[in-house]
Design a protein around this motif. Structure first.
Motif, PDB file in Angstrom:
ATOM      1  N   VAL A 107      12.895   1.710  -3.031  1.00 41.44           N
ATOM      2  CA  VAL A 107      12.136  -0.151  -2.599  1.00 41.44           C
ATOM      3  C   VAL A 107      13.159  -0.286  -1.192  1.00 41.44           C
ATOM      4  N   LEU A 108      14.422  -0.117  -1.678  1.00 41.72           N
ATOM      5  CA  LEU A 108      15.314  -0.326  -0.634  1.00 41.72           C
ATOM      6  C   LEU A 108      14.742   0.162   0.836  1.00 41.72           C
ATOM      7  N   ASN A 109      14.179   1.204   0.555  1.00 38.66           N
ATOM      8  CA  ASN A 109      13.668   1.488   1.974  1.00 38.66           C
ATOM      9  C   ASN A 109      12.699   1.168   2.429  1.00 38.66           C
ATOM     10  N   LEU A 110      11.881   1.266   1.350  1.00 37.82           N
ATOM     11  CA  LEU A 110      10.392  -0.178   1.602  1.00 37.82           C
ATOM     12  C   LEU A 110      10.789  -1.022   2.351  1.00 37.82           C
ATOM     13  N   THR A 111      11.786  -1.870   1.293  1.00 33.57           N
ATOM     14  CA  THR A 111      12.211  -3.306   1.865  1.00 33.57           C
ATOM     15  C   THR A 111      12.022  -3.255   3.004  1.00 33.57           C
ATOM     16  N   ARG A 112      13.684  -2.651   3.735  1.00 33.89           N
ATOM     17  CA  ARG A 112      14.289  -2.302   5.129  1.00 33.89           C
ATOM     18  C   ARG A 112      13.114  -1.951   6.107  1.00 33.89           C
TER      19      ARG A 112
ATOM     20  N   SER B 188       1.755  -9.766  -7.472  1.00 35.55           N
ATOM     21  CA  SER B 188       0.321  -9.972  -7.545  1.00 35.55           C
ATOM     22  C   SER B 188      -0.878  -8.891  -7.157  1.00 35.55           C
ATOM     23  N   SER B 189      -0.120  -8.216  -6.898  1.00 32.42           N
ATOM     24  CA  SER B 189      -0.910  -6.832  -7.042  1.00 32.42           C
ATOM     25  C   SER B 189      -0.385  -5.182  -8.214  1.00 32.42           C
ATOM     26  N   GLY B 190       0.299  -6.308  -8.563  1.00 35.75           N
ATOM     27  CA  GLY B 190       0.778  -4.905 -10.409  1.00 35.75           C
ATOM     28  C   GLY B 190       0.730  -3.946 -10.037  1.00 35.75           C
ATOM     29  N   VAL B 191       1.663  -3.301  -8.520  1.00 33.74           N
ATOM     30  CA  VAL B 191       1.665  -2.459  -8.423  1.00 33.74           C
ATOM     31  C   VAL B 191       3.556  -1.895  -9.216  1.00 33.74           C
ATOM     32  N   LEU B 192       4.479  -3.345  -9.937  1.00 39.93           N
ATOM     33  CA  LEU B 192       5.107  -2.822 -10.297  1.00 39.93           C
ATOM     34  C   LEU B 192       4.875  -2.854 -12.025  1.00 39.93           C
TER      35      LEU B 192
ATOM     36  N   VAL C 102       7.296   0.825   8.157  1.00 42.67           N
ATOM     37  CA  VAL C 102       6.689   1.429   7.095  1.00 42.67           C
ATOM     38  C   VAL C 102       5.760   2.449   7.582  1.00 42.67           C
ATOM     39  N   ALA C 103       5.358   2.813   8.457  1.00 47.75           N
ATOM     40  CA  ALA C 103       4.093   4.082   8.550  1.00 47.75           C
ATOM     41  C   ALA C 103       4.641   5.146   8.564  1.00 47.75           C
ATOM     42  N   GLU C 104       6.015   4.908   8.699  1.00 45.85           N
ATOM     43  CA  GLU C 104       6.809   6.331   8.860  1.00 45.85           C
ATOM     44  C   GLU C 104       6.984   6.514   7.569  1.00 45.85           C
ATOM     45  N   LYS C 105       6.689   8.022   8.100  1.00 46.16           N
ATOM     46  CA  LYS C 105       6.479   9.305   6.388  1.00 46.16           C
ATOM     47  C   LYS C 105       7.587   9.387   5.581  1.00 46.16           C
ATOM     48  N   GLY C 106       8.791   9.826   6.488  1.00 46.05           N
ATOM     49  CA  GLY C 106      10.299  10.544   6.605  1.00 46.05           C
ATOM     50  C   GLY C 106      10.964   9.573   5.256  1.00 46.05           C
TER      51      GLY C 106
ATOM     52  N   ALA D 199       1.178  -0.807   0.167  1.00 45.21           N
ATOM     53  CA  ALA D 199       0.127   0.125  -0.216  1.00 45.21           C
ATOM     54  C   ALA D 199       1.233   1.437  -0.157  1.00 45.21           C
ATOM     55  N   ARG D 200       1.354   0.931   0.935  1.00 44.50           N
ATOM     56  CA  ARG D 200       2.666   2.469   0.765  1.00 44.50           C
ATOM     57  C   ARG D 200       3.824   2.396  -0.537  1.00 44.50           C
ATOM     58  N   MET D 201       3.903   1.509  -0.944  1.00 44.24           N
ATOM     59  CA  MET D 201       4.507   1.140  -2.459  1.00 44.24           C
ATOM     60  C   MET D 201       3.577   2.337  -3.369  1.00 44.24           C
ATOM     61  N   LYS D 202       2.394   1.268  -3.356  1.00 47.81           N
ATOM     62  CA  LYS D 202       1.040   2.297  -4.082  1.00 47.81           C
ATOM     63  C   LYS D 202       1.144   3.626  -4.110  1.00 47.81           C
ATOM     64  N   GLU D 203       1.503   4.119  -3.327  1.00 43.75           N
ATOM     65  CA  GLU D 203       0.923   5.521  -2.198  1.00 43.75           C
ATOM     66  C   GLU D 203       2.053   5.616  -3.285  1.00 43.75           C
ATOM     67  N   GLU D 204       3.370   5.895  -2.655  1.00 40.31           N
ATOM     68  CA  GLU D 204       4.028   6.757  -3.079  1.00 40.31           C
ATOM     69  C   GLU D 204       5.078   6.948  -4.653  1.00 40.31           C
ATOM     70  N   LYS D 205       4.137   6.217  -5.154  1.00 35.50           N
ATOM     71  CA  LYS D 205       4.318   5.777  -7.114  1.00 35.50           C
ATOM     72  C   LYS D 205       3.662   7.275  -7.508  1.00 35.50           C
ATOM     73  N   THR D 206       2.222   6.798  -6.722  1.00 35.62           N
ATOM     74  CA  THR D 206       1.534   7.866  -7.694  1.00 35.62           C
ATOM     75  C   THR D 206       1.241   9.193  -7.107  1.00 35.62           C
ATOM     76  N   ARG D 207       2.073   9.550  -5.846  1.00 34.10           N
ATOM     77  CA  ARG D 207       2.144  10.277  -5.478  1.00 34.10           C
ATOM     78  C   ARG D 207       3.845  10.994  -5.902  1.00 34.10           C
ATOM     79  N   GLU D 208       5.093  10.366  -6.443  1.00 42.96           N
ATOM     80  CA  GLU D 208       5.630  10.894  -6.624  1.00 42.96           C
ATOM     81  C   GLU D 208       6.132  10.216  -8.231  1.00 42.96           C
ATOM     82  N   GLY D 209       5.544   9.585  -8.551  1.00 41.55           N
ATOM     83  CA  GLY D 209       6.143   8.152 -10.359  1.00 41.55           C
ATOM     84  C   GLY D 209       7.786   7.607  -9.597  1.00 41.55           C
TER      85      GLY D 209
END
Length: 489
Positions: free
Chosen positions: A177-182, A453-457, A201-205, A163-173
């Motif tokens: 992924v290293l920060n998210l997977t960490r 499965s989410s199709g985010v990629l 994952v909930a951190e917004k920085g 969900a965070r990946m989709k959010e950043e993808k939509t907002r920033e393009g």
């Protein structure tokens, strides 16, 4: 007067000349011993590496050790002398005698440089009698049964990351992924082993709050081979003169998390600290063991998942193949549906991702503890430091043709060979292999399944080539692995 008499009289008359002459003779005899008389003088390697460990320390520090040693294997063969008493081995036949048979050879003394706050850890200790009760106390938490019982909360971590990946993808393009997977990795480790989600994952920085803490321990790897006293001086100097506010803040965050965790935990609780407290360990040591787990569980797994995401984005055909396999399996009724770790192409993607990721590229050093260790007819004497590196094993063109190419198909029948399986070294091997490999493997399968499965990629493209410092744990230069999307439609 003869020349000998002249030299003798001169050295008596001139103490400085005498001192220089004796120093020169000492250095010459030292060099002759190291190069021609030393017990491993028969093993080839660079001239300077035979003379001094400084060569190895230098390449470890600048972060190109694995690459340089890999090139030396192409020049000298599977055995290369990389310091006066150290042999790097690229032959997978060495894995069993070094790491597996009779419990394997003991860890080299340099692992003490990974102690935390004066405490040995389950990973760093070279003493099996010290490690055994600690590992035995917590090993059940890493079991397939325990992970399966906690599957719901773990999948919750995966879904929040997607969900965070989709959010950043939509907002920033774009997404780091290293920060998210960490962030995902620390959430999964804390959820499974502490029974308390860190909520990274909930951190917004832009950067995970514990990243500077993790990066500091990763950077310790540049000094991995140093004698511990020299290492301690350098560590003190680094903290004293090169520390920054971000690193101090990150250490404080981890300290508070560990303190709060221990405040809520009692001996006998079914979590990592509770099980260690139950065998009588001090809270100080338990806290150090928890910090070690946070570091190890965040860094390598985060790097591995990020690498898989990047490779799938770079190979849309393989991404679509995997997505079709997951979609077909999901459509089956519950009685016919396969467990994700039984899916052939997903398994191949995970294994190929681990082969090429290089989360831990350099050798795992051990000390030869037998007098008759022979490898393919070459004698390696007692007390020699030996080790195999994932970098050389995983990038051998003889075993993995086109080794830098991401080819999951190489792990499918009938392509996979016995040599490929023997050479796979992502987790180490034997009873000192990664204690968390079951959990880390589950994270890789769950995360890859959910992301694909989410199709985010869909439509993702990769950024610049990822370069690493080849320390014990690799460090990505620039600190990011980014994916990009064209959001203009």
């Amino acid at each position: 007067m003869s020349v000998i008499e002249l030299v003798f009289n001169s050295t008596i008359a001139h103490p400085l000349i005498s001192g220089l002459l004796f120093t020169l003779l000492f250095l010459l005899s030292y060099a002759v011993q190291r190069i021609y008389v030393h017990p491993i003088a028969h093993i080839p390697g660079p001239f300077i590496a035979k003379l001094s460990s400084v060569w190895l320390w230098y390449h470890s520090y600048i972060g190109d050790e694995a690459t340089i040693v890999h090139e030396l294997h192409a020049q000298y063969g599977p055995l290369v002398r990389v310091s006066p008493n150290t042999v790097d081995i690229s032959d997978p036949a060495a894995i069993a005698p070094i790491y597996v048979q009779r419990g394997g050879f003991p860890k080299a003394d340099c692992y003490v440089n990974f102690d935390i706050e004066g405490h040995k850890t389950i990973f760093s200790t070279t003493d099996n009698e010290y490690r055994s009760p600690r590992a035995k106390a917590v090993v059940a938490l890493f079991s397939t049964k325990s992970i399966k019982e906690n599957e719901g909360p773990l999948y919750g971590c995966m879904d929040r990351m997607v969900a965070r990946m989709k959010e950043e993808k939509t907002r920033e393009g774009r997404v780091d992924v290293l920060n998210l997977t960490r962030s995902l990795a620390v959430d999964a480790v804390s959820t499974q082993l502490f029974r308390q989600n860190y909520n990274g994952v909930a951190e917004k920085g832009d950067t995970l709050s514990i990243s500077a803490f993790v990066d500091t321990f990763v950077a310790v790897g540049r000094f991995f081979y140093l004698p511990n006293r020299l290492f301690s001086w350098l560590e003190w100097g680094t903290e004293r003169f090169l520390g920054d506010i971000n690193t101090a803040t990150s250490f404080d965050v981890v300290e508070r998390f560990a303190e709060e965790l221990l405040e809520k935990t009692e001996a006998g609780d079914n979590n990592f600290p509770g099980r260690l407290l139950s065998i009588g360990l001090s809270k100080s040591e338990v806290k150090a063991q928890c910090k070690d787990l946070i570091f190890a569980g965040t860094d390598s797994t985060g790097m591995n998942i990020a690498t898989i995401c990047r490779q799938l984005a770079n190979h849309p055909d393989k991404y679509q193949h995997l997505r079709s396999e997951l979609h077909a399996n999901a459509k089956l009724d519950s009685s016919s549906r396969q467990e994700i770790q039984s899916l052939s192409y997903l398994s191949a993607v995970i294994k190929e991702g681990l082969r090429i990721s290089m989360a831990n590229p350099t050798r795992l050093p051990r000390i030869v503890s037998v007098n008759d260790f022979y490898l393919n007819g070459t004698h390696i004497p007692n007390n020699t430091i030996v080790g195999c590196a994932a970098y050389s094993l995983h990038l051998s063109p003889a075993i993995f043709p086109s080794p830098w190419e991401f080819r999951p198909e190489r792990w499918l029948e009938p392509n996979v060979t016995p040599q490929m399986n023997v050479s796979f070294f992502a987790w180490g091997s034997g009873n000192r292999a990664c204690i968390a490999r079951n959990l880390a493997t589950t994270e890789l399968f769950m995360a890859t399944e959910r992301v694909v499965s989410s199709g985010v990629l869909d439509g993702a493209r990769i950024g610049p080539e990822v370069e690493i410092w080849e320390w014990f744990n690799s460090s990505v230069k620039g600190g990011k692995i980014e994916l990009f999307w064209d959001m203009k439609r």
